[in-house]
Design a protein around this motif. Structure first.
Motif, PDB file in Angstrom:
ATOM      1  N   VAL A   8     -60.006   3.640 -20.099  1.00  0.00           N
ATOM      2  CA  VAL A   8     -61.397   3.702 -20.548  1.00  0.00           C
ATOM      3  C   VAL A   8     -61.977   2.304 -20.399  1.00  0.00           C
ATOM      4  O   VAL A   8     -61.416   1.333 -20.916  1.00  0.00           O
ATOM      5  CB  VAL A   8     -61.513   4.190 -22.006  1.00  0.00           C
ATOM      6  CG1 VAL A   8     -62.958   4.093 -22.477  1.00  0.00           C
ATOM      7  CG2 VAL A   8     -61.020   5.622 -22.124  1.00  0.00           C
ATOM      8  N   ARG A   9     -63.077   2.226 -19.717  1.00  0.00           N
ATOM      9  CA  ARG A   9     -63.660   0.919 -19.405  1.00  0.00           C
ATOM     10  C   ARG A   9     -64.453   0.381 -20.597  1.00  0.00           C
ATOM     11  O   ARG A   9     -65.355   1.054 -21.091  1.00  0.00           O
ATOM     12  CB  ARG A   9     -64.583   1.066 -18.189  1.00  0.00           C
ATOM     13  CG  ARG A   9     -65.142  -0.230 -17.668  1.00  0.00           C
ATOM     14  CD  ARG A   9     -65.927   0.039 -16.409  1.00  0.00           C
ATOM     15  NE  ARG A   9     -66.452  -1.169 -15.820  1.00  0.00           N
ATOM     16  CZ  ARG A   9     -67.116  -1.208 -14.669  1.00  0.00           C
ATOM     17  NH1 ARG A   9     -67.312  -0.076 -14.007  1.00  0.00           N
ATOM     18  NH2 ARG A   9     -67.561  -2.341 -14.192  1.00  0.00           N
ATOM     19  N   PRO A  10     -64.122  -0.835 -21.077  1.00  0.00           N
ATOM     20  CA  PRO A  10     -64.909  -1.425 -22.172  1.00  0.00           C
ATOM     21  C   PRO A  10     -66.348  -1.677 -21.732  1.00  0.00           C
ATOM     22  O   PRO A  10     -66.603  -2.062 -20.588  1.00  0.00           O
ATOM     23  CB  PRO A  10     -64.183  -2.744 -22.466  1.00  0.00           C
ATOM     24  CG  PRO A  10     -62.834  -2.599 -21.857  1.00  0.00           C
ATOM     25  CD  PRO A  10     -63.005  -1.703 -20.675  1.00  0.00           C
ATOM     26  N   GLN A  11     -67.278  -1.442 -22.643  1.00  0.00           N
ATOM     27  CA  GLN A  11     -68.692  -1.674 -22.359  1.00  0.00           C
ATOM     28  C   GLN A  11     -69.222  -2.723 -23.321  1.00  0.00           C
ATOM     29  O   GLN A  11     -69.200  -2.525 -24.538  1.00  0.00           O
ATOM     30  CB  GLN A  11     -69.488  -0.377 -22.503  1.00  0.00           C
ATOM     31  CG  GLN A  11     -69.049   0.712 -21.534  1.00  0.00           C
ATOM     32  CD  GLN A  11     -69.899   1.962 -21.658  1.00  0.00           C
ATOM     33  OE1 GLN A  11     -71.119   1.882 -21.877  1.00  0.00           O
ATOM     34  NE2 GLN A  11     -69.272   3.118 -21.530  1.00  0.00           N
ATOM     35  N   PHE A  12     -69.695  -3.812 -22.754  1.00  0.00           N
ATOM     36  CA  PHE A  12     -70.230  -4.899 -23.574  1.00  0.00           C
ATOM     37  C   PHE A  12     -71.704  -5.103 -23.225  1.00  0.00           C
ATOM     38  O   PHE A  12     -72.050  -5.340 -22.063  1.00  0.00           O
ATOM     39  CB  PHE A  12     -69.446  -6.188 -23.338  1.00  0.00           C
ATOM     40  CG  PHE A  12     -68.049  -6.144 -23.891  1.00  0.00           C
ATOM     41  CD1 PHE A  12     -67.826  -6.236 -25.250  1.00  0.00           C
ATOM     42  CD2 PHE A  12     -66.958  -5.992 -23.046  1.00  0.00           C
ATOM     43  CE1 PHE A  12     -66.539  -6.183 -25.762  1.00  0.00           C
ATOM     44  CE2 PHE A  12     -65.672  -5.939 -23.545  1.00  0.00           C
ATOM     45  CZ  PHE A  12     -65.456  -6.041 -24.911  1.00  0.00           C
ATOM     46  N   ARG A  13     -72.544  -4.978 -24.248  1.00  0.00           N
ATOM     47  CA  ARG A  13     -73.985  -5.141 -24.078  1.00  0.00           C
ATOM     48  C   ARG A  13     -74.483  -6.214 -25.035  1.00  0.00           C
ATOM     49  O   ARG A  13     -74.033  -6.290 -26.191  1.00  0.00           O
ATOM     50  CB  ARG A  13     -74.696  -3.809 -24.346  1.00  0.00           C
ATOM     51  CG  ARG A  13     -74.329  -2.693 -23.373  1.00  0.00           C
ATOM     52  CD  ARG A  13     -74.999  -1.375 -23.769  1.00  0.00           C
ATOM     53  NE  ARG A  13     -74.350  -0.785 -24.918  1.00  0.00           N
ATOM     54  CZ  ARG A  13     -73.390   0.145 -24.852  1.00  0.00           C
ATOM     55  NH1 ARG A  13     -72.964   0.570 -23.663  1.00  0.00           N
ATOM     56  NH2 ARG A  13     -72.865   0.641 -25.947  1.00  0.00           N
ATOM     57  N   SER A  14     -75.405  -7.018 -24.566  1.00  0.00           N
ATOM     58  CA  SER A  14     -75.882  -8.148 -25.368  1.00  0.00           C
ATOM     59  C   SER A  14     -76.549  -7.677 -26.660  1.00  0.00           C
ATOM     60  O   SER A  14     -76.424  -8.328 -27.708  1.00  0.00           O
ATOM     61  CB  SER A  14     -76.850  -9.006 -24.553  1.00  0.00           C
ATOM     62  OG  SER A  14     -77.941  -8.223 -24.088  1.00  0.00           O
TER      63      SER A  14
END
Length: 915
Positions: free
Chosen positions: A533-539
């Motif tokens: 599962v790809r980590p999702q990082f949003r500001s």
């Protein structure tokens, strides 16, 4: 008894050979006899809660020339060879207790407190001693400058304290609080000042009693050389030894004693002050070689006791009892005057420093004890000035004996009255977590209901809070949570017996979703679990995460008030609470437990804000992980991302002027509570209810209990059951696997997808292997069960599967083992779950290897009763020995011991020696 018998035989042997032994043989004989006999005497007094050093001194008196004469006058003189090393070692240990980092923001207040206490005590004692000089048994006929320097030396030595004796009382009593912390710091700083004053006084004494010292300029030059040179030499030795510790680190005990010998010898031959040099060296070593602290502590524990024991015995043996008897009354009067001025000085210090009560009321009780440093002073004076110096030594030793007996008793009483002893006070605790321990809601009829959290961690922390009291800060997520809180957003819990306050934070949307669902669970959760599962990082998620963590910190600051309660922060949701709190309250003690795995440095680089996360965690005093692997990964991250100073052996990280201890403390389950459920007479009835609820008609029952999370390996588990049924057609209709799958974070796409996949696989399995009239292959239940129902289900199962693809621990594995007091059942456990590192007698599987997984299930089903018992019995010992309460206590006790460890390390390992 055996030790007393050995001592008696040694006494007989000593009496028979003492007159026939001379030279080096006599010295060796005296050393051996002193070490053994003093050890027995010290242990004997320890049983009466008296300091061991008093036993050493008394042993020296009894066997010395004045009484038993087992250690003759010539032997006593030969034992004096250890005096130089011993006194410098004492000063070095005192320096090792002065940690600048530990004093922190309190340094200025403690300095003012120390200065006022010393000033009042020194001035008061000086005036009294000057008036009473003709009646003091030192040199009553002395006048002018001779009397002045004698008086200066007397006052300086009488004022000195004992850092290690004071620390020993704190360690022995288990005291925690502002009073014990402050007193420990004061005694070290005060003795640093006293050492400088002693150096100045000794130089003046040499000038006054020796006409060859020159004029004023020469005196000032020599003073600068003796004090400045001593400090410079001590700093040099300290730096060299710190470098040796860091880059070589071998034979540390021998090198430590060699350093003390060098400080003593060079200080004497070059006319420096060896005690001041040794103290300066100790301060440098303590503050430069922080990462090598454990190795140094071990060296002190090994090397110091024999040297100091012989020193104290030699001091006792050298005393002339006839003179001590004459001097006793003066010693009592001197001790009484000293105590009075210490109390006055502490009162003045409290007003000047602004330190709070109960410090002002009870701090004086911790400043009574004297021991090694004072004896070292007296020994130096007696050596340099044999006449009046010996008289001064006798007076001091007599008064020290009083302080040795009275000081620890007074300090313990003061700690008790201040409410800092473990047995007499509930030490409040502050727990901080995203999830709350109690949730309020309304039932179908609109009535208020309360539900306790069922997780093992929540149960353990709730029990701990019931015992200690305090405040638990958490997000108020219950539908009716706002209805029950007071004006401060708090409610007393548990409802049936309120023991602590639950402070609720109201986290509004969309900030909460960005913080919790976004950064925490779409970013950090997949980052820390090695799954597809790809980590999702949003500001915007990162901004919300920072904001919510700052709000938690503000709530802690508001709730903690003037308390010094430790703060126990839970998990990855709150990684930035500590730095935000530290900005408001630099001295607050914080520990954080990171419940999930910590990623390897290469994977950590996926996170854009990894440096801020690591730095934020290092703002805690203590960080705890589940596994040693996670601890190592974090230490590597600290070193690679922040270039922090890391010591792998002692697991300490120094960054930003702070030191953080990083440990691995695997979590456990509430073993006793599970045992209570397992023995409940209502258990069979609950098992029958569950059989009907879950349609359990099969002979063989398997079990899985999970949140519906992609890290739990449920699709892989179902694939292995599919392979098992294909391989063993005889199991169709005879075996049912119960999957308890509680939906979690269903609003996130990755979780919704795994829920849909699991439901589809179960439907396909039941259709493929359906037997008319037989039991289903999988019984799927998505409603959470209570703790009692889970124990009943664990007891029904023939085997339990934990197939995590990556897991910090997984408490289901331990709960299953704890529930099986019948010692039957088989645990099939993923090697990728943290529990596998403790439960080695489980059937270990790789959840990605489906064929091997299916083979393991065959083995579990066919396992003999005897093998089940053998495996389960071993695993139950592991689980019982590491329950969830031990886990919480280990972390909190570790946090509290860190607060006093810089001062206590020199006594925890060898309480028999006092400085």
């Amino acid at each position: 008894m055996r030790r007393l018998l050995a001592l008696a035989l040694a006494v007989v042997a000593m009496a028979s050979v003492r007159d026939a032994t001379t030279g080096a043989a006599a010295t060796a004989l005296a050393l051996g006899f002193a070490l053994m006999g003093a050890s027995v005497a010290g242990d004997a007094l320890r049983r009466f809660h008296l300091p061991r050093v008093t036993g050493y001194l008394l042993f020296g008196v009894v066997v010395g020339p004045s009484l038993g004469n087992l250690i003759t006058a010539s032997m006593t003189a030969q034992l004096q060879v250890v005096t130089g090393i011993a006194t410098t070692l004492i000063a070095l240990i005192a320096g090792l207790t002065l940690s600048v980092e530990r004093l922190g923001a309190r340094f200025a207040a403690i300095v003012r407190m120390t200065a006022a206490t010393l000033a009042v005590t020194i001035v008061g004692l000086s005036l009294v001693a000057w008036v009473a000089w003709p009646w003091l048994p030192i040199a009553p006929d002395a006048v002018g400058f001779q009397r002045l320097v004698m008086l200066a030396l007397l006052v300086v030595m009488v004022v000195s304290f004992s850092p290690t004796m004071t620390a020993a009382v704190v360690a022995d009593s288990g005291a925690r609080g502002r009073l014990s912390d402050t007193v420990l710091a004061i005694v070290v700083l005060a003795d640093l000042v006293v050492l400088v004053l002693f150096s100045v006084s000794m130089l003046l004494a040499r000038v006054v009693f020796d006409t060859g010292e020159g004029g004023g300029i020469e005196i000032l030059a020599r003073l600068a050389w003796e004090i400045g040179g001593a400090v410079a030499f001590g700093v040099l030795i300290g730096v060299l030894f710190a470098l040796y510790l860091r880059y070589i680190g071998r034979e540390i005990t021998l090198v430590l004693l060699a350093v003390c010998a060098a400080l003593s010898q060079v200080g004497t031959t070059q006319q420096l002050q060896p005690l001041l040099a040794a103290l300066a060296a100790g301060v440098v070593i303590e503050n430069l070689a922080v990462a090598q602290g454990d190795a140094l502590r071990a060296a002190v524990r090994r090397g110091a006791p024999p040297v100091l024991v012989v020193f104290f015995v030699a001091v006792g043996a050298s005393l002339r009892l006839d003179a001590v008897a004459v001097i006793g009354l003066s010693a009592v009067a001197l001790s009484a005057v000293r105590l009075g001025f210490i109390r006055l000085g502490v009162g003045a210090g409290i007003k000047l420093s602004g330190l709070p009560e109960p410090i002002g009321k009870y701090a004086w009780t911790g400043l009574v004890s004297q021991a090694g440093i004072t004896l070292g002073f007296a020994s130096v004076i007696a050596t340099e000035f044999p006449g009046w110096g010996n008289q001064l030594q006798l007076l001091l030793v007599a008064s020290i004996a009083i302080h040795e007996l009275v000081g620890p008793i007074l300090f313990r009483r003061g700690l008790a009255q201040a409410g800092e002893l473990e047995a007499q006070v509930r030490r409040p605790l502050m727990v901080v977590s995203n999830r709350e321990p109690y949730l309020h809601s309304l039932d179908e009829e609109g009535r208020l209901t309360v539900k306790a959290a069922t997780g093992g961690v929540a149960v353990a922390l709730d029990a701990l809070m019931r015992e200690r009291g305090g405040v638990w800060i958490a997000h108020g997520a219950g539908p009716a949570d706002r209805r029950v809180v007071d004006a401060a957003d708090k409610v007393l819990v548990p409802p049936e017996s309120p023991s602590y306050a639950l402070r609720r934070l109201w986290l509004e949307e969309p900030t909460f979703s960005a913080y919790y669902g976004g950064f925490a669970n779409e970013g950090l959760w997949p980052l820390c679990h090695v799954v597809d599962v790809r980590p999702q990082f949003r500001s915007e998620d990162w901004a919300a995460y920072q904001d919510i963590n700052a709000r938690f910190a503000a709530a802690i600051h508001a709730e903690i008030g003037a308390s010094d309660a430790p703060v126990f922060i839970q998990d990855y949701h709150l990684a930035l609470v500590a730095p935000a709190l530290r900005a408001r309250r630099p001295d607050t003690r914080t520990a954080l437990f990171w419940h999930i795995p910590w990623p390897y440095p290469d994977r950590l680089r996926i996170c854009p804000w990894r440096r801020e996360l690591v730095a934020g965690l290092l703002a805690n005093d203590l960080i705890a992980f589940q596994l040693e692997r996670d601890r190592r990964n974090f230490l590597m991250a600290a070193e690679e991302e922040l270039h922090a100073e890391v010591e792998l052996e002692s697991s300490r990280v120094r960054f930003g002027g702070r030191s953080t201890t990083v440990v691995s403390v695997p979590i456990g389950v509430d073993y006793d509570r599970i045992q209570t459920f397992a023995a409940d007479p209502a258990l069979p009835q609950e098992q029958q209810r569950l059989r009907e609820l879950l349609n359990l008609r099969a002979d063989i029952i398997g079990l899985g209990v999970d949140r519906l999370d992609y890290t739990k390996g449920i699709p892989e588990r179902l694939a292995a059951i599919d392979a098992l049924m294909a391989r063993r057609p005889d199991l169709r209709g005879r075996m049912t696997f119960v999957q308890i799958g509680v939906p979690s974070r269903s609003d996130l796409k990755s979780y919704a997808a795994i829920e849909a996949e699991i439901a589809q696989r179960i439907a396909a399995l039941n259709a493929r292997y359906d037997v008319p009239g037989g039991s289903p292959v999988v019984s799927y239940h998505t409603t959470p069960l209570g703790a009692f129902s889970l124990v009943a289900l664990y007891r029904l199962a023939h085997f339990c599967i934990v197939s995590s693809l990556h897991d910090g621990m997984n408490l289901v594995a331990k709960e299953f083992v704890a529930a099986r007091d019948d010692e039957h059942g088989v645990l099939v456990l993923s090697a990728l779950a943290g529990a596998a590192q403790e439960l080695e007698d489980a059937v270990i599987i790789n959840p990605y290897d489906i064929d091997a997984f299916a083979t393991a299930l065959v083995r579990a089903i066919d396992m003999t009763s005897q093998e089940q018992v053998t495996r389960m019995r071993t695993m139950r010992k592991v689980v019982a020995g590491r329950n969830v309460f031990n886990w919480a206590s280990d972390i909190l006790e570790g946090l509290e011991s860190l607060w006093t460890k810089p001062l206590l390390y020199s006594v925890r390992g060898w309480e028999e020696t006092s400085v």
